[in-house]
Design a protein around this motif. Structure first.
Motif, PDB file in Angstrom:
ATOM      1  N   THR A  28      38.727  33.268  33.478  1.00 29.94           N
ATOM      2  CA  THR A  28      37.484  34.177  33.703  1.00 29.94           C
ATOM      3  C   THR A  28      37.066  34.480  32.287  1.00 29.94           C
ATOM      4  O   THR A  28      36.016  34.814  31.880  1.00 29.94           O
ATOM      5  CB  THR A  28      38.001  35.710  34.330  1.00 29.94           C
ATOM      6  OG1 THR A  28      38.568  35.200  35.688  1.00 29.94           O
ATOM      7  CG2 THR A  28      37.143  36.549  34.372  1.00 29.94           C
ATOM      8  N   VAL A  29      37.928  34.993  31.305  1.00 34.16           N
ATOM      9  CA  VAL A  29      37.412  35.234  29.906  1.00 34.16           C
ATOM     10  C   VAL A  29      36.643  34.057  29.325  1.00 34.16           C
ATOM     11  O   VAL A  29      35.594  34.243  28.814  1.00 34.16           O
ATOM     12  CB  VAL A  29      38.602  35.593  29.155  1.00 34.16           C
ATOM     13  CG1 VAL A  29      38.288  35.756  27.575  1.00 34.16           C
ATOM     14  CG2 VAL A  29      39.324  36.831  29.426  1.00 34.16           C
ATOM     15  N   GLU A  30      37.295  32.818  29.612  1.00 29.98           N
ATOM     16  CA  GLU A  30      36.639  31.550  28.921  1.00 29.98           C
ATOM     17  C   GLU A  30      35.368  31.486  29.755  1.00 29.98           C
ATOM     18  O   GLU A  30      34.154  31.321  29.177  1.00 29.98           O
ATOM     19  CB  GLU A  30      37.423  30.354  29.285  1.00 29.98           C
ATOM     20  CG  GLU A  30      36.820  28.990  28.939  1.00 29.98           C
ATOM     21  CD  GLU A  30      37.447  27.864  29.135  1.00 29.98           C
ATOM     22  OE1 GLU A  30      37.031  26.909  29.306  1.00 29.98           O
ATOM     23  OE2 GLU A  30      39.023  28.258  29.611  1.00 29.98           O
ATOM     24  N   THR A  31      35.011  31.749  30.985  1.00 23.94           N
ATOM     25  CA  THR A  31      33.638  31.362  31.686  1.00 23.94           C
ATOM     26  C   THR A  31      32.567  32.547  31.241  1.00 23.94           C
ATOM     27  O   THR A  31      31.538  32.394  30.904  1.00 23.94           O
ATOM     28  CB  THR A  31      33.697  31.694  33.099  1.00 23.94           C
ATOM     29  OG1 THR A  31      34.896  30.590  33.651  1.00 23.94           O
ATOM     30  CG2 THR A  31      32.676  31.395  34.054  1.00 23.94           C
ATOM     31  N   ILE A  64      39.455  42.441  34.403  1.00 18.38           N
ATOM     32  CA  ILE A  64      38.545  42.015  33.405  1.00 18.38           C
ATOM     33  C   ILE A  64      36.883  42.347  33.652  1.00 18.38           C
ATOM     34  O   ILE A  64      36.537  42.053  34.497  1.00 18.38           O
ATOM     35  CB  ILE A  64      38.535  40.283  33.181  1.00 18.38           C
ATOM     36  CG1 ILE A  64      39.951  39.809  32.785  1.00 18.38           C
ATOM     37  CG2 ILE A  64      37.732  39.883  32.409  1.00 18.38           C
ATOM     38  CD1 ILE A  64      40.171  38.398  32.743  1.00 18.38           C
ATOM     39  N   MET A  65      36.507  42.966  32.749  1.00 18.13           N
ATOM     40  CA  MET A  65      35.098  43.431  32.733  1.00 18.13           C
ATOM     41  C   MET A  65      34.036  42.519  31.995  1.00 18.13           C
ATOM     42  O   MET A  65      34.295  42.083  30.674  1.00 18.13           O
ATOM     43  CB  MET A  65      35.006  44.810  32.380  1.00 18.13           C
ATOM     44  CG  MET A  65      33.508  45.296  32.663  1.00 18.13           C
ATOM     45  SD  MET A  65      33.323  47.145  32.211  1.00 18.13           S
ATOM     46  CE  MET A  65      34.100  47.957  33.632  1.00 18.13           C
ATOM     47  N   GLY A  66      33.120  41.898  32.620  1.00 12.73           N
ATOM     48  CA  GLY A  66      31.950  41.328  31.646  1.00 12.73           C
ATOM     49  C   GLY A  66      30.794  42.421  31.551  1.00 12.73           C
ATOM     50  O   GLY A  66      30.489  43.127  32.768  1.00 12.73           O
ATOM     51  N   ALA A  67      30.283  42.457  30.510  1.00  9.01           N
ATOM     52  CA  ALA A  67      29.307  43.283  30.170  1.00  9.01           C
ATOM     53  C   ALA A  67      28.287  42.542  29.447  1.00  9.01           C
ATOM     54  O   ALA A  67      28.419  41.956  28.399  1.00  9.01           O
ATOM     55  CB  ALA A  67      29.893  44.363  29.255  1.00  9.01           C
ATOM     56  N   THR A  68      26.854  43.105  29.879  1.00  8.53           N
ATOM     57  CA  THR A  68      25.712  42.097  29.189  1.00  8.53           C
ATOM     58  C   THR A  68      24.581  43.085  29.710  1.00  8.53           C
ATOM     59  O   THR A  68      24.537  43.562  30.767  1.00  8.53           O
ATOM     60  CB  THR A  68      25.544  40.499  29.793  1.00  8.53           C
ATOM     61  OG1 THR A  68      24.472  40.140  29.059  1.00  8.53           O
ATOM     62  CG2 THR A  68      25.418  40.498  31.064  1.00  8.53           C
ATOM     63  N   LEU A 102      36.901  30.648  41.716  1.00  3.70           N
ATOM     64  CA  LEU A 102      38.273  31.222  41.785  1.00  3.70           C
ATOM     65  C   LEU A 102      38.706  31.606  43.384  1.00  3.70           C
ATOM     66  O   LEU A 102      39.916  31.995  43.596  1.00  3.70           O
ATOM     67  CB  LEU A 102      38.473  32.226  40.900  1.00  3.70           C
ATOM     68  CG  LEU A 102      38.310  32.038  39.321  1.00  3.70           C
ATOM     69  CD1 LEU A 102      38.294  33.309  38.422  1.00  3.70           C
ATOM     70  CD2 LEU A 102      39.385  31.067  38.954  1.00  3.70           C
ATOM     71  N   GLY A 103      37.734  31.841  44.126  1.00  2.14           N
ATOM     72  CA  GLY A 103      37.755  31.840  45.721  1.00  2.14           C
ATOM     73  C   GLY A 103      38.635  32.997  45.898  1.00  2.14           C
ATOM     74  O   GLY A 103      38.534  34.090  45.294  1.00  2.14           O
ATOM     75  N   LEU A 153      30.561  43.598  35.164  1.00  6.48           N
ATOM     76  CA  LEU A 153      31.087  42.930  36.569  1.00  6.48           C
ATOM     77  C   LEU A 153      32.679  43.295  36.316  1.00  6.48           C
ATOM     78  O   LEU A 153      33.137  42.778  35.440  1.00  6.48           O
ATOM     79  CB  LEU A 153      30.634  41.552  36.365  1.00  6.48           C
ATOM     80  CG  LEU A 153      31.420  40.555  37.213  1.00  6.48           C
ATOM     81  CD1 LEU A 153      31.222  40.525  38.598  1.00  6.48           C
ATOM     82  CD2 LEU A 153      31.009  38.933  36.588  1.00  6.48           C
ATOM     83  N   ASP A 154      33.303  43.384  37.647  1.00 11.04           N
ATOM     84  CA  ASP A 154      34.761  43.681  37.538  1.00 11.04           C
ATOM     85  C   ASP A 154      35.173  42.528  38.296  1.00 11.04           C
ATOM     86  O   ASP A 154      34.845  42.082  39.512  1.00 11.04           O
ATOM     87  CB  ASP A 154      34.955  44.835  38.302  1.00 11.04           C
ATOM     88  CG  ASP A 154      34.341  46.053  37.731  1.00 11.04           C
ATOM     89  OD1 ASP A 154      34.098  46.200  36.548  1.00 11.04           O
ATOM     90  OD2 ASP A 154      34.160  47.290  38.598  1.00 11.04           O
ATOM     91  N   VAL A 155      36.228  41.979  37.562  1.00  8.96           N
ATOM     92  CA  VAL A 155      36.992  40.670  38.272  1.00  8.96           C
ATOM     93  C   VAL A 155      38.458  41.295  38.316  1.00  8.96           C
ATOM     94  O   VAL A 155      38.993  41.569  37.060  1.00  8.96           O
ATOM     95  CB  VAL A 155      37.020  39.698  37.281  1.00  8.96           C
ATOM     96  CG1 VAL A 155      37.756  38.256  37.873  1.00  8.96           C
ATOM     97  CG2 VAL A 155      35.488  38.928  37.242  1.00  8.96           C
TER      98      VAL A 155
END
Length: 283
Positions: A100-103, A156-160, A177-178, A191-193
């Motif tokens: 997730t972090v890599e993507t 893991i949170m994505g922020a943009t 990741l299904g 985005l919350d993962v």
């Protein structure tokens, strides 16, 4: 959406999101909302908070409303009792967290990690860091790598600032990741993962079970994509007026926005008339 059963006529528990729902754009619990909470207590309707925030980042609102029930943070990744004792946690698998972090990083989306008490970032100058600091009222920990924490990351949170990109990332990560993750936006810029069991639908049902409330007497209210799992399964669900179309479509009712005291409106018009088994319209 599949056909919904009619909204319940008996409500004993309200499970509420925080940001964009319970609080306004200034991150305040308004007087009207506090008055509505007092009426819920008088009517015997319990109130539980569930949020994408960590429990640590929810504390100021728990204090503001006089919290006396269990709560769920990280979209259900951590559940605590009224005293703050951790009852259960759900952490991402280490390989899922790495991917997730890599993507996110490859797609130029800032990746943050939450481990319960800790908010981990790699770039203190990232665009949304000041906003989040103000919102959660604690400082992030700057790290070179998430690897030392990789086996205990709850979210893991994505922020943009690129909202369309984040929408694509939500779909891409869920597809890639299904059933190993729950990938949902908690705002247009976040985005919350999380672990697949860390979703607000399951969290709401766990909170009801902890209080001994039958799911048929549970109402939920929220405003964003990560609220859909609880809105679509609640016996009475309310979407805020500021909710996107797909979120509104998952709920029984639509109330005013969080800038119009829509939360208090929902309590007054939809929850209280159903308290203690009163049928809608009874006096």
């Amino acid at each position: 959406m599949p056909p919904r059963a009619p909204a319940s006529s008996r409500i004993s528990l309200l499970v509420s999101d925080i940001d964009g729902t319970l609080i306004n754009g200034h991150k305040e619990v308004t007087p009207a909302t506090l008055a509505a909470i007092a009426k819920l207590r008088e009517a015997g309707v319990r109130l539980c908070l569930v949020s994408s925030r960590s429990v640590r980042g929810m504390q100021m609102y728990m204090h503001a409303i006089g919290n006396d029930t269990p709560s769920a943070g990280l979209n259900g990744g951590e559940i605590v009792d009224a005293g703050g004792t951790v009852l259960e946690t759900q952490s991402l698998d280490a390989d899922v967290a790495r991917l997730t972090v890599e993507t996110l990083t490859t797609n130029h989306v800032d990746a943050w990690a939450f481990t319960g008490r800790e908010w981990l970032i790699r770039d203190i100058a990232a665009p949304y860091v000041p906003r989040e600091r103000k919102a959660v009222q604690f400082e992030p920990t700057v790290v070179d790598s998430f690897e030392p924490y990789i086996d205990r990351i709850g979210k893991i949170m994505g922020a943009t600032t690129d909202y369309p990109l984040l929408e694509r990332m939500e779909i891409e990560l869920q597809t890639m990741l299904g059933d190993r993750v729950s990938s949902r936006r908690s705002s247009p810029w976040y985005l919350d993962v999380t672990h697949p069991l860390a979703n607000k639908g399951r969290a709401a049902h766990r909170l009801a079970a902890l209080l001994g409330v039958d799911p048929s007497e549970m109402a939920c209210i929220g405003d964003m994509d990560n609220d859909i799992s609880m809105l679509s399964t609640a016996s009475l669900s309310v979407a805020m007026g500021n909710a996107p179309e797909q979120v509104a479509a998952s709920a029984h009712f639509l109330t005013g926005t969080n800038e119009q005291d829509g939360w208090a409106e929902a309590v007054e018009t939809l929850i209280l008339p159903r308290a203690a088994g009163r049928a809608v319209g009874e006096t």
